[in-house]
Design a protein around this motif. Structure first.
Motif, PDB file in Angstrom:
ATOM      1  N   ASP A 124      81.790  55.934  57.760  1.00  0.00           N
ATOM      2  CA  ASP A 124      82.435  56.234  56.489  1.00  0.00           C
ATOM      3  C   ASP A 124      81.844  55.306  55.424  1.00  0.00           C
ATOM      4  OD1 ASP A 124      83.652  53.750  56.905  1.00  0.00           O
ATOM      5  OD2 ASP A 124      85.600  54.611  57.412  1.00  0.00           O
TER       6      ASP A 124
ATOM      7  N   GLN B 255      96.185  59.811  51.355  1.00  0.00           N
ATOM      8  CA  GLN B 255      94.823  59.392  51.041  1.00  0.00           C
ATOM      9  C   GLN B 255      93.841  60.453  51.527  1.00  0.00           C
ATOM     10  OE1 GLN B 255      93.945  55.521  52.694  1.00  0.00           O
ATOM     11  NE2 GLN B 255      95.875  54.657  52.002  1.00  0.00           N
TER      12      GLN B 255
ATOM     13  N   TYR C 191      90.077  61.174  53.015  1.00  0.00           N
ATOM     14  CA  TYR C 191      89.183  60.379  53.855  1.00  0.00           C
ATOM     15  C   TYR C 191      88.043  61.274  54.319  1.00  0.00           C
ATOM     16  CZ  TYR C 191      87.841  57.219  57.729  1.00  0.00           C
ATOM     17  OH  TYR C 191      87.167  56.391  58.588  1.00  0.00           O
TER      18      TYR C 191
ATOM     19  N   CYS D  69      95.968  62.072  60.175  1.00  0.00           N
ATOM     20  CA  CYS D  69      95.083  62.839  59.306  1.00  0.00           C
ATOM     21  C   CYS D  69      94.942  64.275  59.798  1.00  0.00           C
ATOM     22  CB  CYS D  69      93.695  62.212  59.263  1.00  0.00           C
ATOM     23  SG  CYS D  69      93.691  60.512  58.627  1.00  0.00           S
TER      24      CYS D  69
END
Length: 121
Positions: free
Chosen positions: A110, A93, A95, A68
């Motif tokens: 999260d 994705q 996030y 990420c």
């Protein structure tokens, strides 16, 4: 003509300015930077294994096949709200999560809840 005290004073001022500039270029890393695991034995697991620890850098994190890059990391001290763009096993994705550091414990929160991790040494 400059006297010796004037030259010394100017040199000292220039040195102070250089020191300040160098210090701001090497600001301390955020408190979340490091390697984190659910238990200390996990710290020794290599990144090519699914149970690898989480490696957080200032603007990214990696854990096994999840990579990420942070599009933003807002906060200071011990709490950060992060928006990241991730590749998880090749799929893109978004996030969003929060990182909170308390001593050697990192809490990652999260939409699925929160998880406490220990700092690897």
């Amino acid at each position: 003509m400059h006297t010796a005290p004037q030259k010394f004073s100017r040199a000292l001022t220039a040195l102070a300015a250089l020191t300040l500039a160098a210090g701001s270029a090497h600001a301390a890393a955020p408190s979340y930077v490091g390697t984190w695991a659910s238990d200390l034995a996990q710290c020794k697991v290599p990144q090519e294994r699914p149970e690898a620890p989480l490696v957080l850098q200032e603007k990214r994190f990696d854990q096994y096949e999840t990579h990420c890059t942070f599009s933003s990391a807002e906060g200071a001290g011990d709490e950060w709200k992060v928006k990241a763009n991730c590749q998880v096993e090749g799929d893109a994705q978004a996030y969003d999560f929060t990182l909170t550091v308390s001593g050697d414990t990192l809490t990652l929160t999260d939409d699925a809840g929160s998880q406490d991790l220990l700092r690897c040494r």
